[in-house]
Motif scaffolding. Structure first.
Motif, PDB file in Angstrom:
ATOM      1  N   ASP A  11      60.934  62.127  66.101  1.00 36.63           N
ATOM      2  CA  ASP A  11      61.864  62.677  65.813  1.00 36.63           C
ATOM      3  C   ASP A  11      62.151  63.650  64.718  1.00 36.63           C
ATOM      4  O   ASP A  11      63.087  64.725  63.914  1.00 36.63           O
ATOM      5  CB  ASP A  11      62.458  61.922  65.647  1.00 36.63           C
ATOM      6  CG  ASP A  11      63.739  61.001  66.634  1.00 36.63           C
ATOM      7  OD1 ASP A  11      64.780  59.924  66.346  1.00 36.63           O
ATOM      8  OD2 ASP A  11      63.903  61.284  67.388  1.00 36.63           O
ATOM      9  N   LEU A  12      61.186  63.416  63.649  1.00 36.91           N
ATOM     10  CA  LEU A  12      61.278  64.199  62.695  1.00 36.91           C
ATOM     11  C   LEU A  12      60.617  66.368  62.631  1.00 36.91           C
ATOM     12  O   LEU A  12      61.502  66.967  62.399  1.00 36.91           O
ATOM     13  CB  LEU A  12      59.464  63.658  61.586  1.00 36.91           C
ATOM     14  CG  LEU A  12      60.465  62.664  60.734  1.00 36.91           C
ATOM     15  CD1 LEU A  12      59.248  61.884  59.731  1.00 36.91           C
ATOM     16  CD2 LEU A  12      61.352  63.140  59.521  1.00 36.91           C
ATOM     17  N   PHE A  13      59.546  65.219  63.778  1.00 37.25           N
ATOM     18  CA  PHE A  13      59.294  67.371  64.492  1.00 37.25           C
ATOM     19  C   PHE A  13      60.074  68.211  65.676  1.00 37.25           C
ATOM     20  O   PHE A  13      59.912  69.259  65.628  1.00 37.25           O
ATOM     21  CB  PHE A  13      57.825  66.519  64.935  1.00 37.25           C
ATOM     22  CG  PHE A  13      56.818  66.381  64.060  1.00 37.25           C
ATOM     23  CD1 PHE A  13      56.778  67.108  63.474  1.00 37.25           C
ATOM     24  CD2 PHE A  13      56.336  65.208  63.936  1.00 37.25           C
ATOM     25  CE1 PHE A  13      55.442  67.432  61.959  1.00 37.25           C
ATOM     26  CE2 PHE A  13      55.144  64.887  62.586  1.00 37.25           C
ATOM     27  CZ  PHE A  13      55.020  65.656  62.201  1.00 37.25           C
ATOM     28  N   ARG A  14      61.319  67.347  65.994  1.00 43.80           N
ATOM     29  CA  ARG A  14      62.222  67.432  66.736  1.00 43.80           C
ATOM     30  C   ARG A  14      62.937  68.259  65.878  1.00 43.80           C
ATOM     31  O   ARG A  14      64.092  68.932  66.920  1.00 43.80           O
ATOM     32  CB  ARG A  14      62.320  66.511  67.426  1.00 43.80           C
ATOM     33  CG  ARG A  14      61.785  66.749  68.990  1.00 43.80           C
ATOM     34  CD  ARG A  14      63.356  65.599  69.895  1.00 43.80           C
ATOM     35  NE  ARG A  14      62.177  64.496  70.236  1.00 43.80           N
ATOM     36  CZ  ARG A  14      61.712  63.471  69.944  1.00 43.80           C
ATOM     37  NH1 ARG A  14      63.242  62.772  69.847  1.00 43.80           N
ATOM     38  NH2 ARG A  14      60.766  62.545  70.530  1.00 43.80           N
ATOM     39  N   PRO A  18      64.962  68.582  56.782  1.00 44.55           N
ATOM     40  CA  PRO A  18      63.680  68.129  55.402  1.00 44.55           C
ATOM     41  C   PRO A  18      63.225  67.220  56.207  1.00 44.55           C
ATOM     42  O   PRO A  18      63.727  65.710  56.165  1.00 44.55           O
ATOM     43  CB  PRO A  18      64.494  68.525  54.269  1.00 44.55           C
ATOM     44  CG  PRO A  18      65.613  68.874  54.371  1.00 44.55           C
ATOM     45  CD  PRO A  18      65.879  68.886  55.686  1.00 44.55           C
ATOM     46  N   PRO A  19      61.583  66.745  56.139  1.00 44.50           N
ATOM     47  CA  PRO A  19      61.124  66.107  56.021  1.00 44.50           C
ATOM     48  C   PRO A  19      60.986  65.255  54.448  1.00 44.50           C
ATOM     49  O   PRO A  19      61.108  65.633  52.998  1.00 44.50           O
ATOM     50  CB  PRO A  19      59.558  66.466  56.196  1.00 44.50           C
ATOM     51  CG  PRO A  19      59.340  67.830  55.999  1.00 44.50           C
ATOM     52  CD  PRO A  19      60.768  67.500  55.821  1.00 44.50           C
ATOM     53  N   GLY A 100      53.737  69.772  61.025  1.00 46.81           N
ATOM     54  CA  GLY A 100      54.138  69.128  59.696  1.00 46.81           C
ATOM     55  C   GLY A 100      54.831  69.746  58.368  1.00 46.81           C
ATOM     56  O   GLY A 100      54.869  71.350  58.531  1.00 46.81           O
ATOM     57  N   PRO A 101      54.999  68.999  57.542  1.00 50.14           N
ATOM     58  CA  PRO A 101      55.959  69.673  56.320  1.00 50.14           C
ATOM     59  C   PRO A 101      54.550  70.969  55.506  1.00 50.14           C
ATOM     60  O   PRO A 101      53.784  70.544  55.675  1.00 50.14           O
ATOM     61  CB  PRO A 101      55.321  68.778  55.435  1.00 50.14           C
ATOM     62  CG  PRO A 101      55.474  67.032  56.714  1.00 50.14           C
ATOM     63  CD  PRO A 101      54.608  67.689  57.618  1.00 50.14           C
ATOM     64  N   VAL A 102      55.501  72.055  55.124  1.00 50.15           N
ATOM     65  CA  VAL A 102      54.691  72.956  53.928  1.00 50.15           C
ATOM     66  C   VAL A 102      56.150  73.129  53.558  1.00 50.15           C
ATOM     67  O   VAL A 102      56.452  72.671  53.384  1.00 50.15           O
ATOM     68  CB  VAL A 102      54.410  73.816  55.483  1.00 50.15           C
ATOM     69  CG1 VAL A 102      54.134  75.092  54.773  1.00 50.15           C
ATOM     70  CG2 VAL A 102      53.202  73.661  57.114  1.00 50.15           C
ATOM     71  N   CYS A 103      54.579  73.335  52.541  1.00 56.05           N
ATOM     72  CA  CYS A 103      55.305  74.496  51.728  1.00 56.05           C
ATOM     73  C   CYS A 103      54.984  75.192  51.033  1.00 56.05           C
ATOM     74  O   CYS A 103      53.414  75.247  51.019  1.00 56.05           O
ATOM     75  CB  CYS A 103      55.193  73.423  49.977  1.00 56.05           C
ATOM     76  SG  CYS A 103      55.862  73.750  48.527  1.00 56.05           S
ATOM     77  N   VAL A 104      55.360  76.361  50.437  1.00 59.12           N
ATOM     78  CA  VAL A 104      54.928  77.604  49.890  1.00 59.12           C
ATOM     79  C   VAL A 104      55.167  77.988  48.160  1.00 59.12           C
ATOM     80  O   VAL A 104      56.612  77.911  48.341  1.00 59.12           O
ATOM     81  CB  VAL A 104      54.517  79.013  50.929  1.00 59.12           C
ATOM     82  CG1 VAL A 104      53.845  80.045  50.416  1.00 59.12           C
ATOM     83  CG2 VAL A 104      54.361  78.738  52.093  1.00 59.12           C
ATOM     84  N   THR A 105      53.822  78.164  48.085  1.00 60.99           N
ATOM     85  CA  THR A 105      54.147  78.234  46.515  1.00 60.99           C
ATOM     86  C   THR A 105      53.749  79.538  45.945  1.00 60.99           C
ATOM     87  O   THR A 105      53.479  80.635  46.510  1.00 60.99           O
ATOM     88  CB  THR A 105      53.980  77.187  45.539  1.00 60.99           C
ATOM     89  OG1 THR A 105      52.354  77.560  45.390  1.00 60.99           O
ATOM     90  CG2 THR A 105      54.915  76.177  45.159  1.00 60.99           C
ATOM     91  N   VAL A 106      54.892  80.595  44.667  1.00 62.28           N
ATOM     92  CA  VAL A 106      54.457  81.330  44.259  1.00 62.28           C
ATOM     93  C   VAL A 106      53.842  81.328  42.639  1.00 62.28           C
ATOM     94  O   VAL A 106      54.347  81.384  41.458  1.00 62.28           O
ATOM     95  CB  VAL A 106      55.255  82.845  44.742  1.00 62.28           C
ATOM     96  CG1 VAL A 106      54.700  84.414  43.685  1.00 62.28           C
ATOM     97  CG2 VAL A 106      55.999  82.680  45.801  1.00 62.28           C
ATOM     98  N   PHE A 116      59.229  72.196  54.106  1.00 62.86           N
ATOM     99  CA  PHE A 116      60.102  72.409  55.456  1.00 62.86           C
ATOM    100  C   PHE A 116      58.850  71.748  56.770  1.00 62.86           C
ATOM    101  O   PHE A 116      57.774  71.520  56.120  1.00 62.86           O
ATOM    102  CB  PHE A 116      60.541  73.398  56.187  1.00 62.86           C
ATOM    103  CG  PHE A 116      58.942  75.092  55.460  1.00 62.86           C
ATOM    104  CD1 PHE A 116      58.139  75.464  56.549  1.00 62.86           C
ATOM    105  CD2 PHE A 116      58.919  75.031  54.301  1.00 62.86           C
ATOM    106  CE1 PHE A 116      57.443  75.997  56.485  1.00 62.86           C
ATOM    107  CE2 PHE A 116      57.756  76.014  54.393  1.00 62.86           C
ATOM    108  CZ  PHE A 116      57.112  76.601  55.345  1.00 62.86           C
ATOM    109  N   VAL A 117      59.327  71.735  57.824  1.00 59.98           N
ATOM    110  CA  VAL A 117      58.040  71.263  58.869  1.00 59.98           C
ATOM    111  C   VAL A 117      58.099  72.969  59.791  1.00 59.98           C
ATOM    112  O   VAL A 117      58.569  73.327  60.117  1.00 59.98           O
ATOM    113  CB  VAL A 117      59.405  70.344  59.627  1.00 59.98           C
ATOM    114  CG1 VAL A 117      58.561  69.826  60.546  1.00 59.98           C
ATOM    115  CG2 VAL A 117      59.544  69.209  59.085  1.00 59.98           C
TER     116      VAL A 117
END
Length: 118
Positions: A11-14, A18-19, A100-106, A116-117
């Motif tokens: 369900d998380l991947f559907r 936010p995870p 899966g979970p991803v985050c982008v930082t600067v 975000f997934v």
């Protein structure tokens, strides 16, 4: 008999919900606000802004492509680790990612998208 934990993970991947935030969580960064913009096409696109700057991300299976108004270095974070990327002179960057979970930082600007997934 189905395993309820596997159903919950599926369900998380559907969904675009936010995870749960994995650790380590990026700290000391200002969260960028997601922008709701209409998107056409098979790719999933996300837009974030902070002040006048925008970060555009495109998610394709196994790939993350992005462009940042300011061509600063970015970090793509997953629960497995962090990868630093140097955008080209126009601000474009690309990374291979797993679902899966991803985050982008600067880091130079002190900004983060939050998780975000992919």
């Amino acid at each position: 008999m189905r395993d309820p934990l596997l159903d919950e993970l599926a369900d998380l991947f559907r969904s675009d919900a936010p995870p749960p935030v994995p650790t380590p969580r990026p700290t000391g960064f200002v969260p960028m606000e997601p922008v709701r913009e209409p998107v056409r096409g098979p790719s999933r696109q996300l837009v974030f802004h902070a002040g006048a700057g925008r970060l555009h991300l495109q998610l394709d299976p196994g790939h993350l492509t992005g462009v940042l108004d300011d061509a600063a270095a970015v970090e793509v974070r997953t629960p497995a680790g962090t990868r630093a990327l140097e955008p080209d002179p126009e601000g474009w960057f690309r990374a291979t990612i797993t679902p899966g979970p991803v985050c982008v930082t600067v880091p130079a600007l002190g900004l983060t998208t939050g998780w975000f997934v992919a």
